[in-house]
Every structure is written in structure tokens, then in C-alpha cells.
Design an enzyme around this catalytic site. Structure first.
Site, PDB file in Angstrom:
ATOM      1  N   LYS A 264      47.386  36.126  37.284  1.00  0.00           N
ATOM      2  CA  LYS A 264      48.593  35.802  38.048  1.00  0.00           C
ATOM      3  C   LYS A 264      49.814  36.557  37.529  1.00  0.00           C
ATOM      4  O   LYS A 264      50.785  36.762  38.270  1.00  0.00           O
ATOM      5  CB  LYS A 264      48.846  34.300  38.017  1.00  0.00           C
ATOM      6  CG  LYS A 264      47.813  33.502  38.810  1.00  0.00           C
ATOM      7  CD  LYS A 264      47.730  33.938  40.264  1.00  0.00           C
ATOM      8  CE  LYS A 264      46.844  33.030  41.088  1.00  0.00           C
ATOM      9  NZ  LYS A 264      46.658  33.511  42.475  1.00  0.00           N
ATOM     10  N   HIS A 283      49.920  35.736  48.826  1.00  0.00           N
ATOM     11  CA  HIS A 283      48.992  34.836  48.138  1.00  0.00           C
ATOM     12  C   HIS A 283      48.042  34.271  49.190  1.00  0.00           C
ATOM     13  O   HIS A 283      48.234  33.179  49.721  1.00  0.00           O
ATOM     14  CB  HIS A 283      49.765  33.714  47.449  1.00  0.00           C
ATOM     15  CG  HIS A 283      48.919  32.884  46.541  1.00  0.00           C
ATOM     16  ND1 HIS A 283      49.095  31.529  46.376  1.00  0.00           N
ATOM     17  CD2 HIS A 283      47.890  33.221  45.725  1.00  0.00           C
ATOM     18  CE1 HIS A 283      48.219  31.068  45.510  1.00  0.00           C
ATOM     19  NE2 HIS A 283      47.476  32.069  45.098  1.00  0.00           N
ATOM     20  N   SER A 301      46.518  27.013  45.033  1.00  0.00           N
ATOM     21  CA  SER A 301      45.253  26.693  44.387  1.00  0.00           C
ATOM     22  C   SER A 301      44.749  25.325  44.845  1.00  0.00           C
ATOM     23  O   SER A 301      45.506  24.356  44.914  1.00  0.00           O
ATOM     24  CB  SER A 301      45.450  26.682  42.862  1.00  0.00           C
ATOM     25  OG  SER A 301      44.254  26.390  42.209  1.00  0.00           O
ATOM     26  N   LYS A 305      41.345  28.583  49.923  1.00  0.00           N
ATOM     27  CA  LYS A 305      41.407  30.019  50.222  1.00  0.00           C
ATOM     28  C   LYS A 305      40.073  30.706  49.947  1.00  0.00           C
ATOM     29  O   LYS A 305      39.571  31.470  50.762  1.00  0.00           O
ATOM     30  CB  LYS A 305      42.484  30.703  49.382  1.00  0.00           C
ATOM     31  CG  LYS A 305      43.899  30.394  49.734  1.00  0.00           C
ATOM     32  CD  LYS A 305      44.880  31.321  49.060  1.00  0.00           C
ATOM     33  CE  LYS A 305      44.615  31.583  47.606  1.00  0.00           C
ATOM     34  NZ  LYS A 305      44.633  30.386  46.760  1.00  0.00           N
ATOM     35  N   THR A 306      39.534  30.456  48.769  1.00  0.00           N
ATOM     36  CA  THR A 306      38.290  31.129  48.379  1.00  0.00           C
ATOM     37  C   THR A 306      37.122  30.626  49.201  1.00  0.00           C
ATOM     38  O   THR A 306      36.317  31.397  49.727  1.00  0.00           O
ATOM     39  CB  THR A 306      38.018  30.912  46.877  1.00  0.00           C
ATOM     40  OG1 THR A 306      39.087  31.498  46.121  1.00  0.00           O
ATOM     41  CG2 THR A 306      36.705  31.546  46.467  1.00  0.00           C
ATOM     42  N   ASP A 320      42.130  35.972  47.274  1.00  0.00           N
ATOM     43  CA  ASP A 320      43.325  35.356  46.704  1.00  0.00           C
ATOM     44  C   ASP A 320      44.610  36.171  46.821  1.00  0.00           C
ATOM     45  O   ASP A 320      45.668  35.609  47.062  1.00  0.00           O
ATOM     46  CB  ASP A 320      43.076  35.050  45.224  1.00  0.00           C
ATOM     47  CG  ASP A 320      44.134  34.145  44.622  1.00  0.00           C
ATOM     48  OD1 ASP A 320      44.554  33.199  45.304  1.00  0.00           O
ATOM     49  OD2 ASP A 320      44.538  34.381  43.474  1.00  0.00           O
ATOM     50  N   ARG A 384      36.069  26.630  36.864  1.00  0.00           N
ATOM     51  CA  ARG A 384      36.226  27.865  37.642  1.00  0.00           C
ATOM     52  C   ARG A 384      35.052  28.801  37.400  1.00  0.00           C
ATOM     53  O   ARG A 384      34.328  28.687  36.414  1.00  0.00           O
ATOM     54  CB  ARG A 384      37.507  28.590  37.230  1.00  0.00           C
ATOM     55  CG  ARG A 384      38.790  27.864  37.595  1.00  0.00           C
ATOM     56  CD  ARG A 384      39.293  28.313  38.930  1.00  0.00           C
ATOM     57  NE  ARG A 384      40.557  27.672  39.298  1.00  0.00           N
ATOM     58  CZ  ARG A 384      41.259  28.028  40.351  1.00  0.00           C
ATOM     59  NH1 ARG A 384      40.854  29.019  41.118  1.00  0.00           N
ATOM     60  NH2 ARG A 384      42.374  27.401  40.655  1.00  0.00           N
TER      61      ARG A 384
END
Length: 592
Positions: A264, A283, A301, A305-306, A320, A384
Site C-alpha cells: 500500500k 483502488h 478491504s 474486490k478480489t 486491487d 491473507r
């Protein structure tokens, strides 16, 4: 003792053997047992074959002078490990006990970043210097650090890496798949797993590109083992520090092992550089259909999105971070960084199958039999996995797309108020882009234990050094030019708020997304919510019509009405911070 099946050398380790791996490259061969003790720590004992070959490729062993990092204050006698390949990284990770092997997930390596399982936004600073100080949107997000404080911490970092770090790894890569927009970035770390992480996440340079790489455009110096005992004297929030000096083209990290700070940090720099030249940094995730139609998925987050961009029917551009220039959409990264909480092959098959050798698990429990437990949240809900984008079967090799047809704003509404999907006018799109409403999910940031309603302009204000309206202006211009249509999709709760209702199922959200992508949503009849000032479809493909109107999913309708008014007021209070041209979009938000 058990003989190695590759070289017949017996191991005398008292540990229980759980894997034997042979690693091959064009100039190297190694054979080694990897063991896991009863304490779940990994140990490694090389066999006799290792002695017959160099420890690592000659290209991968450099001096600080060879690489040029002596010029930035890092000088050491020990060799520096430079741009290792995946097999070499794996051996370093295992040899130095940096984590544990998930043997039942194709030997995926797993590390732990305790005590930090997420970013530390309150410990992130930008150096207050000319000329960048005239462009940065200073405040609680973009906190100022004095140049002399940065210099003092910089010297501590370089001194530590020069004289005290056990090992040193340097990785050169690109950020951006567009050759006209990309930047050269360098990462200096102490751990092999951090080297692994940035190799997964950034655009990997070819050997030819490395030969002509030259000076990087930005360098991250990660001295995560050291802290700042003088934080009070320096006027900083804690002993942790993540500082970026735009003029010196350098960032420093201390006190936190969390890999996302590197990812980031470079994203924030792209968010500073690109708007100066015209392209829009975003983003968001992105994918495209067989017909080339591109879709963007904005979101913070934990919003999906993913997950939602990994669609077997569409090619993944990226999950991302992206840019939008005159040629279309381009990925900033070379990999994906997905949450693993409650991950299953049934609900998220592409991500589940991407977890294999060369992927890197973070803060995920590995059972005694070598199986990852994605349901365990005893340490954090922010487990993650990072993996190279080619682990997704249906990825786009160029990581690029045309100008987007559909733009989706993802929000995780923990209040249970927003519809699963709403269609936005261009003016409403600007309002919701500037609002950036969602709920922070536990684990994504340090200290978040319960979902917290939050407004993050551009769906990523914590990564945006410039004023939000700068990005909004570019987005508005590009949407108008290319005829992009915007939608608001709620991936949060339905039937009640968090702990009362139920989070909207991924298949339901996918069905809503499919209706957007195939255009069928525009053929539906719509109902208007006059309070939230949103219109939502009454029917949409295979979606159960009863959940499209959020009020109908609540057993207590009066409770819903009260919750809706409270959320509408939050929107209005938040948007009050905008004035001038940005403030004009307030008329397109909720009405109380």
C-alpha cells in the site's frame, strides 16, 4: 533416520519428517528435508547434494556496492540476496524457520506477522517538504513528518540493516503494466518471506529488464524489527513508523512485520504521481469479458474486490490497484492479495485453487496434518494469501483492458440498510465515490474488533495523498468521455445489522454483478428509496426478489426505518466536509 528418496542420504533429525522437496533451476540443484516439530516450528536440514552446487545462483548473490545500495547508506560485508527465484526463496524461508509449510496445500508457505495482522494507518506519515507539501491533502490521513525526524529514523534503519540484520534481500520490480506509466521500485528487507511477498505482488522484471534497470524511482527500506523509542520526542503516534519521503524517493518501515505496508505504500506513491500527468489511479479490481468489455470494482478491504473480480467467465486484469489512462485500464500489480476467512472451494474456487506452491499464506492456522484452517479466527479475521496473478486460471496475460463499460462501487454495509444492488446516475456516482461508505471489517486494520461504519473518499482515502476531488474530477471526465455506467453493490448485511442479520451470500452478489455485466439490470423495473435516494431493481435474474428491497428482509420494519435514518444522517454529516464544486454533489445523496 529415513533416507531421502532423491539422494538416499539419511536424516538424523529428531523431528518428524513432513515433506521432502527437490528444487531445481538452470544453475542449481538442491535436495532437503523439511521438518515440523511438535511446536509447529519449521526446521530444515540440507542433505549432501547441496554441497555439490552453489548455495544460490551467482546472479542472486551481490554486494551492496554491486546493487548500489551503499550509496543510500546500506553497507555490509555479507552477501546480499538479489531477486531470488521462487525455489530459492522457499529454501531460505525453510532454512531460516520463517514459517510453516502447508503440505496439504501443495507446499504453500505460511508466515505469521504478529502482533500486527493489518496495516497501522495511524503510524503512516509523509515528509513535509518542498514541493510535495503544496500538493498533499494534509490531515488525519496524510500526517506530516518533519524532515529531520525522517532523516533520524532513516539512519537507524540503514544502520540496522548494515550491521545487525541477519540477512539482506533486495528485490527490483515494476509497479504498473503500462510501460508508459510504470515506475521502477526496489524493496530492501531482512526476511525471505518479505522478498517472496513483493515478488508475488509487483510486476516481475525480465532478466533483460534487470540488466538495464538503473536507479529505482522509489525504494522501500523495511527494517521491521526495529522500533522508535523516541516517538514521543518526535511527535509520532507510537513506536511503529511508516514514513514516505517523496523528494528523496524513499520509504522506511519499522516496528511492524505486516507485508501490506509495502504494497500500500507504493500504491500511495502511484496515487501521488499519476494524477499529476492525467491518468487516474484507482483502488479497484478489474476484469473483462470475451468481448473485451471491462468492468471495475471499487471497494475498501473486505468488500469483495478480489472475490468478485475472480470470475471464471471473465479474464482477471487485477484484484486491487489499477490506473486508467488514454489507452484504458492497466494493473499496478503482478499478483493478488486475498482474504482467506471462511474460504472454500465451493464459494471462491479461483482463489482457493490459487493457493499452491509460490503463494504465501499469512496468519492462517496450519493444522498438524498440514491443512490450512481458513475458518479459524483465534488470532485474526484478516488471514491473507498473496499469489502471482498467473495462479488464477483465467487471468489476462497483459493485465490490461479497454475503457470500462461498468463501474461497481462495493460497500460492506454492516447496518443492513442498503439494497444488494442500486443503479446510480452520473451525479450519484460522484456522490458515492466521494463518500466511499463501507464498514471496516475486523482485522483489516490494527485495533478493529467490530465492524465500524466509515467513509473513505474514493474508496481508498487512506492511500490518497491528494485531495479526493482531484481524483473525482478525473473519474467524472473519463466516465463522461467513455459512457461508463455506475452501480452501488452492498456485500454486507441483510435482514438486520451485524450480529442480527446475515451477510449477503457471495452467489447472490455474483448474480447481481452478472446482471450488471450483461446489461439485463437496465431492463428491470426499479423502486425508489426516497430516504437513501437510491433506486433498486424489483427483479433481477436468479436473485430472490424478496431480498432486493432491504426493508422487506427485516422482521422489525420500524427498527429498519430507524437504522436507515441513522445511516442517512451519517452520510450527510460526512459529506458536510466537502465544499465548493465537490459540495455541490450533496444534493444527490440521502435525504433526511
Amino acid at each position: 533416520p529415513r533416507p531421502c528418496p532423491k539422494c538416499s542420504v539419511k536424516s538424523t533429525s529428531p523431528h518428524v519428517p513432513v515433506a521432502c522437496v527437490t528444487m531445481l533451476s538452470s544453475t542449481m540443484r538442491r535436495c532437503a528435508f523439511a521438518f515440523r516439530s511438535t511446536s509447529a516450528a519449521v526446521s530444515h536440514r540440507p542433505c549432501a547434494v547441496t554441497a555439490r552446487f552453489p548455495a544460490i545462483r551467482s546472479m542472486a548473490t551481490r554486494t551492496t556496492a554491486d546493487i548500489g545500495i551503499d550509496s543510500i547508506g546500506i553497507k555490509r560485508e555479507a552477501p546480499v540476496h538479489f531477486n531470488l527465484d521462487y525455489d530459492e526463496i522457499f529454501q531460505h524461508e525453510v532454512e531460516h524457520n520463517e514459517g510453516i509449510i502447508a503440505t496439504k496445500k501443495e507446499d504453500t508457505f505460511c508466515i505469521r506477522t504478529a502482533p500486527f495482522y493489518g496495516r497501522s494507518p495511524k503510524d503512516r506519515y509523509i515528509v513535509d517538504s518542498e514541493p510535495s507539501r503544496n500538493h498533499v491533502d494534509w490531515g488525519a490521513i496524510n500526517q506530516a513528518m518533519k524532515p529531520e525526524v525522517f532523516d533520524e529514523l532513516y539512519e537507524r534503519c540503514t544502520d540496522y540493516l548494515s550491521n545487525s540484520a541477519e540477512r539482506l534481500y533486495v528485490y527490483d520490480a515494476f509497479v504498473g503494466t503500462s510501460k508508459s506509466q510504470r515506475r521502477k521500485v526496489r524493496f530492501i528487507t531482512e526476511f525471505a518471506w518479505q522478498h517472496h511477498f513483493v515478488q508475488n505482488m509487483f510486476v516481475r522484471a525480465t532478466p533483460e529488464e534487470l540488466e538495464t534497470f538503473g536507479e529505482p524511482d522509489f525504494t522501500i527500506i523495511n527494517a521491521c524489527k526495529i522500533t522508535n523509542p523516541d516517538s514521543k520526542r518526535h511527535g509520532l503516534n507510537s513506536e511503529v513508523f511508516v514514513g514516505f519521503n517523496i523528494e528523496k524517493k524513499c520509504g522506511i518501515i519499522g516496528g511492524t512485520h505486516y507485508g501490506g505496508e509495502m504494497k500500500k505504500g507504493i500504491f500511495a506513491m502511484m496515487n501521488y504521481w499519476l494524477p499529476m500527468d492525467g491518468p487516474l489511479p484507482m483502488h479497484c479490481s478489474a476484469n473483462k469479458g470475451d468481448d473485451g468489455s471491462t468492468a471495475l470494482f471499487f471497494g475498501l478491504s473486505g468488500t469483495g474486490k478480489t472475490t468478485l473480480s475472480a470470475d471464471s467467465a471473465r479474464k482477471l486484469i487485477g484484484d486491487d490497484e489499477h490506473g486508467w489512462d488514454d489507452e484504458g485500464i492497466f494493473n499496478f500489480e503482478g499478483g493478488c492479495y486475498a482474504k482467506t476467512i471462511n474460504l472454500s472451494e465451493e464459494n471462491e474456487p479461483d482463489i482457493y485453487r490459487a493457493i499452491r506452491r509460490n503463494a504465501l499464506l499469512e496468519n492462517v492456522l496450519i493444522k498438524d496434518d498440514g491443512t490450512p484452517d481458513f475458518d479459524y479466527i483465534g488470532n485474526t479475521e484478516n488471514g491473507r494469501v498473496s499469489y502471482p496473478i498467473n495462479h488464477i486460471q483465467n487471468f489476462d496475460p497483459e493485465s490490461r483492458g479497454g475503457h470500462p463499460k461498468a463501474i461497481v462501487f462495493l460497500t460492506c454495509d454492516a447496518a443492513g440498510v442498503l439494497p444488494p444492488v442500486s443503479r446510480l446516475t452520473p451525479e450519484q456516482a460522484m456522490y458515492h465515490f466521494l463518500s466511499g461508505y463501507t464498514a471496516k471489517i475486523p482485522g483489516t486494520e490494527r485495533g478493529v474488533k467490530e465492524p465500524e461504519p466509515t467513509f473513505s473518499a474514493c474508496f481508498g482515502a487512506v492511500f490518497m495523498p491528494l485531495h479526493p476531488f482531484k481524483y473525482a474530477e478525473i473519474l467524472k471526465e473519463k466516465m463522461n468521455t467513455h459512457g461508463s455506467q455506475a452501480f452501488l453493490v452492498n456485500t454486507g448485511w441483510s435482514g438486520g445489522p451485524y450480529r442480527v442479520g446475515k451477510r449477503i451470500d457471495i452467489p447472490v452478489t455474483r448474480a447481481c454483478i452478472n446482471g450488471i455485466l450483461d446489461g439485463s439490470i437496465n431492463d428491470a423495473e426499479f423502486e425508489k428509496d426516497d430516504v437513501m435516494n437510491l433506486e433498486f431493481p424489483t427483479t433481477l435474474g436468479s436473485v430472490d426478489p424478496s431480498i432486493l428491497n432491504p426493508r422487506s428482509t427485516w422482521e422489525d420494519k420500524e427498527a429498519y426505518d430507524a437504522q436507515r435514518l441513522a445511516l442517512a444522517k451519517l452520510f450527510q454529516d460526512n459529506f458536510g466536509k466537502f465544499s465548493g464544486d465537490a459540495g455541490k454533489f450533496a444534493a444527490h445523496g440521502p435525504k433526511v
